[in-house]
Structure formats: C-alpha cells, structure tokens
Enzyme design. Structure first.
Site, PDB file in Angstrom:
ATOM      1  N   GLN A  64       2.305  -6.072  -3.417  1.00 20.56           N
ATOM      2  CA  GLN A  64       2.324  -6.084  -1.746  1.00 20.56           C
ATOM      3  C   GLN A  64       4.379  -4.965  -1.685  1.00 20.56           C
ATOM      4  OE1 GLN A  64       1.524  -9.377  -3.487  1.00 20.56           O
ATOM      5  NE2 GLN A  64      -0.007  -8.966  -2.759  1.00 20.56           N
TER       6      GLN A  64
ATOM      7  N   ASP B  69       0.786  -1.167   0.205  1.00 18.25           N
ATOM      8  CA  ASP B  69       0.079  -0.154   0.239  1.00 18.25           C
ATOM      9  C   ASP B  69       0.412   1.132  -0.072  1.00 18.25           C
ATOM     10  OD1 ASP B  69      -2.604  -1.558   0.437  1.00 18.25           O
ATOM     11  OD2 ASP B  69      -1.669  -1.956   2.201  1.00 18.25           O
TER      12      ASP B  69
ATOM     13  N   GLY C 134      -3.568  -4.439  -4.123  1.00 22.03           N
ATOM     14  CA  GLY C 134      -4.855  -3.931  -4.784  1.00 22.03           C
ATOM     15  C   GLY C 134      -4.249  -2.741  -5.049  1.00 22.03           C
ATOM     16  N   HIS C 135      -4.363  -2.028  -6.491  1.00 19.26           N
ATOM     17  CA  HIS C 135      -3.460  -0.867  -6.714  1.00 19.26           C
ATOM     18  C   HIS C 135      -4.435  -0.087  -7.115  1.00 19.26           C
ATOM     19  CE1 HIS C 135       0.115  -3.306  -8.590  1.00 19.26           C
ATOM     20  NE2 HIS C 135      -0.068  -3.115  -6.942  1.00 19.26           N
TER      21      HIS C 135
ATOM     22  N   LYS D 298       1.912   2.146  -5.194  1.00 20.67           N
ATOM     23  CA  LYS D 298       2.939   1.972  -6.228  1.00 20.67           C
ATOM     24  C   LYS D 298       2.281   2.159  -7.665  1.00 20.67           C
ATOM     25  CE  LYS D 298       3.275  -2.382  -4.326  1.00 20.67           C
ATOM     26  NZ  LYS D 298       3.371  -2.202  -3.062  1.00 20.67           N
TER      27      LYS D 298
HETATM   28  P1  IMP Z   1      -2.406 -12.206   1.639  1.00 11.75           P
HETATM   29  O1  IMP Z   1      -1.032 -12.451   0.710  1.00 11.75           O
HETATM   30  O2  IMP Z   1      -3.931 -13.084   1.320  1.00 11.75           O
HETATM   31  O3  IMP Z   1      -2.177 -14.052   1.859  1.00 11.75           O
HETATM   32  O4  IMP Z   1      -1.900 -12.148   3.204  1.00 11.75           O
HETATM   33  C1  IMP Z   1      -1.248 -12.430   4.028  1.00 11.75           C
HETATM   34  C2  IMP Z   1      -0.629 -10.900   4.185  1.00 11.75           C
HETATM   35  O5  IMP Z   1       0.106  -9.695   3.621  1.00 11.75           O
HETATM   36  C3  IMP Z   1      -1.838 -10.102   4.853  1.00 11.75           C
HETATM   37  O6  IMP Z   1      -0.936  -9.716   6.648  1.00 11.75           O
HETATM   38  C4  IMP Z   1      -1.960  -8.642   4.087  1.00 11.75           C
HETATM   39  O7  IMP Z   1      -3.370  -7.890   5.280  1.00 11.75           O
HETATM   40  C5  IMP Z   1      -1.150  -8.643   3.592  1.00 11.75           C
HETATM   41  N1  IMP Z   1      -1.679  -8.296   2.267  1.00 11.75           N
HETATM   42  C6  IMP Z   1      -1.757  -8.614   0.427  1.00 11.75           C
HETATM   43  N2  IMP Z   1      -1.452  -8.236   0.124  1.00 11.75           N
HETATM   44  C7  IMP Z   1      -0.719  -6.948   0.613  1.00 11.75           C
HETATM   45  C8  IMP Z   1      -1.503  -5.635  -0.395  1.00 11.75           C
HETATM   46  O8  IMP Z   1      -1.602  -5.859  -1.586  1.00 11.75           O
HETATM   47  N3  IMP Z   1      -1.354  -4.204   0.336  1.00 11.75           N
HETATM   48  C9  IMP Z   1      -1.035  -4.767   1.807  1.00 11.75           C
HETATM   49  N4  IMP Z   1      -0.629  -5.905   2.262  1.00 11.75           N
HETATM   50  C10 IMP Z   1      -1.311  -7.320   1.752  1.00 11.75           C
END
Ligand code: IMP
Length: 427
Positions: free
Chosen positions: A223, A13, A40-41, A16
């Site tokens: 991420q 977040d 999420g972009h 990017k």
């Molecule tokens: P997962 O990727 O859904 O398995 O989540 C694992 C961890 O990564 C959790 O803490 C999510 O909140 C975090 N996470 C996954 N994708 C994002 C992102 O795009 N932005 C921020 N945190 C993320």
C-alpha cells in the site's frame, strides 16, 4: 550488510514491485511486513507477468530468502494460489519462502464483517478491496485473532473458532447473512494449513544472522503512506502501518538498521477507493492519465482516480518515512500532455491568511475541502518510454523532475520510463 526499505509515497499502486524486483537483485532477504492480499504487485520479468498479492515480489531472485513477517495478515487460499503460480514458472520455494507463525490469518468471517460495515456506512464507506483487512487487524488488536501458530493445533484452532463464531454469527444473523458452521471452516483451514506447513518457520533468527553478517535485506512495503492507519487519510485508509517504520515491528528488525529508504512515487497521483484526493482530475487530462497509465486496480479491477502530482503530500510522506531518495515511476504516462501541473500546497475556502496550508494540518474531512495551488510547467510532448539515460530525456521532463525534487526536498535517484525491468534511469 545493508537494509533498504521500499515504500509507497502516495495512495498505493506506485509501481513498488518493479523497484523491489530491481533493487532486490543483490538482497539475500526480501521481506514483507504489512498488509495482506489487499496489495497487488505486478512483476514483469523474463519468466512472465505476475500479479502477486501476498508473495514478496523478490521471489524471482533465486538467491533470496523471502519472508512474510508477523505484521502481515495471511489469506491461506491466496498464498496457496501464489505458491502454485510461482512454482509452475519453475521457481524453487522449499528453502526460500518463510512465513512467520505469528502472522494472523484471514478467516471467512472477516470479509463478511467488512461487508456489513461497508454497507452500513453507505455513501461514507471506505471503498475497501473486500479482503477483510479491517476486521482481521481489529481482531488482532482486540486479542481475538487466529495466528498460523494456532492452525498447527486442531484443538486450539477449534476452540478459538468456536469463540469467534459465537461472537460473529449473531451479527451475521442480524444483518441477514448466513451464519458459519464450525466444522467446515475448521476442516478447510486445517487442510490449507497442511499445504503450507512446510513454509511456516520463524524468520527471526535468519534475519539476525543477515544483520550480523554481510547480507543485504530488502523490506517491501505494501500500500502507500497515505493509506497508513495512523498517518493516512483515516478512515479512508488501510488497517496496517504502511510506513518504513512499520517494518521494525512488522518484521522484527531494529529501527536503526534501516539505513536506506526508497520512497516510490508516481509522476502523477492515483487513488482507488473513497476518500479525499485534492489534485483529482475529472477532465480530459485525467482520462489521459488513466488510459496511458492503465490505471485499473490489480486486485479489484476498479478504475483508479487520477490527478496531478501533489508535492505537498510527497513532502509529508518523505519526511514521515525518512526517505533517503525517491524513485519516480511512470514518467512516460505524461508524454502527450501540453501542460503539466504540480500541487504545491493548499488553499482553504474563506481562509484570509494568504499562506499555503499543508496536509499535516487536518484530517480527511479537512483535506476534502483543500484546493491545491498549482504550478504549471510545459509538457514535453515527445516519447520518453523506455529511455534509460537522464540526458536523453527532453529538457521539459528534466525540469519537471528537478522541480519535484525542489518541492519535496529529496533527490530522485531513479526514474521509471516503462514497464520492463530495465526501463529505469539511474542518476
Ligand atoms: P483495505 O485495505 O482493503 O481495507 O482498503 C482500504 C483502502 O485502501 C481502500 O481505499 C483501498 O482501495 C485501499 N487499498 C488497499 N490496498 C491497496 C493497494 O495495494 N493499492 C491501492 N489502494 C489500496
């Protein structure tokens, strides 16, 4: 030819998408190499505001081929929604969107398995986005995955699904979830595949052509580095390689070709989900950051945890990515604060050595006990929103930027001061 990677330096977040959109204007190939629709972009441009999860943010650059590389896992319903959304905005995709047939596919059982894991862990759950990332990547590395290749052949897909359901259904039964039937899953995936089949084409040759020709390539990390499966705060991490190095395997591009690595960091820290965050704030200042920064998850809508900028983390992520420059985002969110703090290293309870400790020394449990040593700086308490000239920034804001550069050891080449595409100071 130049290859630029844009990577998140914190826990995701970092905004990017804005820089991919901005830096991608001259790129002929814009590629994603990791993660899935957990990302999420938000892209804001003259066509509107778009919240994209899988589609490369560069899709709005009409001259660019947008690639989803083999390191990405694809949720077919999500990509189909995004194809429609972007097409409705008048964007041409037929020649421009390339999905690698090597991509693994998120199946309906992956989020189900994830919910079992998360529920069983209770208080120690990861706090995932619920998109099945852990289980889909686990199936990939344990040779149980289903790829886009497999969806092109009904017999192959049916057999792979049969095996996976034979393994997963007893688990669902044991945990009180309804078992999945083969035919509905098979028919749904075949129907979805039929709608994206035209975009499933191997990007390898096209990328090689760009590398040998005079075409710019932009690599779009998803991420953040602190969520990396190896180097992040495991097990409070994500399932993929989020670092610039991940682009090499996740796209199929030789490591030495990536000359420019733009590390994107917020002017403060945020995190969504569980896990250690040493500079987290629970006071009025934390509220201010959340409110002014509109810190709510793009995918889940969850309020994000907010805290001071942590330079120790940034120094580490800049090193591990080989960041050649930094882009600092959301500076304007700090505008109203009287005092601003920067974490410069950690102190551990009972540690008598007197020296500052660093992220690289321990695991997530260790980091949970680390207390940041803060440097305090005066705030500027003036609006910076929308400023596009470095010298127009208040002196205290310029001092803050310089201090971060000193502590991290990398220059800040760009500063974002607002959500619009052009709200960027270039230095
Ligand atoms: P997962 O990727 O859904 O398995 O989540 C694992 C961890 O990564 C959790 O803490 C999510 O909140 C975090 N996470 C996954 N994708 C994002 C992102 O795009 N932005 C921020 N945190 C993320």
């Amino acid at each position: 030819m130049s290859v630029t990677a844009v990577v998140g330096m914190q826990w995701g977040d970092e905004a990017k998408g804005k820089f991919v959109d901005y830096l991608g204007s001259s790129a002929r190939i814009i590629a994603r190499y990791n993660g899935g629709d957990n990302a999420g972009h938000t892209v804001i441009n003259p066509l509107g505001t778009f919240k994209l999860r899988l589609m490369p943010s560069g899709i709005f650059n009409p001259g660019a081929t947008c690639v989803i590389g083999p390191g990405v896992v694809i949720n077919l319903a999500t990509i189909l929604d995004e194809i429609r959304l972007v097409q409705q905005a008048g964007v041409e995709l037929e020649t421009r969107l390339w999905l690698s047939p090597r991509c693994h596919v998120v199946m309906p059982y992956h989020p189900m398995v994830e919910s079992i894991y998360e529920t069983a862990k209770g208080q120690s759950r990861t706090g995932t986005t619920g998109r099945g990332m852990g289980p889909v990547y686990a199936d990939k590395v344990s040779y149980n995955g289903i790829r886009l290749f497999d969806l092109a052949d009904e017999t192959v897909l049916a057999e792979k699904l049969r095996v996976q359901l034979a393994i997963k259904n007893p688990l669902f039964k044991a945990f009180g979830l309804p078992p999945l039937e083969l035919q509905p899953v098979l028919q749904e995936k075949l129907a979805q595949y039929a709608q994206i089949a035209a975009y499933v084409r191997d990007p390898f040759g096209r990328i090689q052509e760009a590398l040998t020709g005079d075409e710019d390539i932009l690599l779009e990390g998803a991420q953040g580095s602190l969520l990396d499966n190896d180097w992040g705060t495991y097990p409070f991490s994500t399932a993929s390689t989020t670092l610039a190095g991940g682009a090499s395997a996740g796209l199929g591009i030789a490591p030495h070709t990536i000359q420019r690595v733009v590390g994107v960091a917020k002017a403060y820290t945020s995190r969504v989900g569980a896990g250690p965050m040493p500079s987290e704030l629970f006071d009025e200042d934390g509220e201010t950051l959340r409110r002014e920064g509109q810190e709510y998850g793009t995918v889940t809508g969850r309020p994000r945890r907010c805290g001071w900028f942590d330079a120790d983390l940034l120094r580490f992520t800049a090193q591990i990515n080989g960041a050649t420059e930094l882009a600092l985002t959301k500076l304007d969110v700090l505008d109203s604060l009287a005092t601003i703090k920067i974490g410069a290293g950690y102190r551990m309870e009972g540690d008598e050595t007197g020296s500052l400790r660093h992220y690289r020394e321990g695991d997530a449990l260790w980091l949970g006990d680390a207390r940041p040593e803060y440097l305090e700086m005066p705030g500027w308490q003036q609006p910076t929103r929308g400023l596009r000239d470095f010298n127009a920034l208040p002196a205290a804001a310029r001092a803050y930027i310089s201090r971060i550069e000193e502590l991290v050891g990398v220059s800040i080449s760009m500063v974002a001061t607002g959500p619009d595409r052009e709200d960027v100071i270039r230095r």
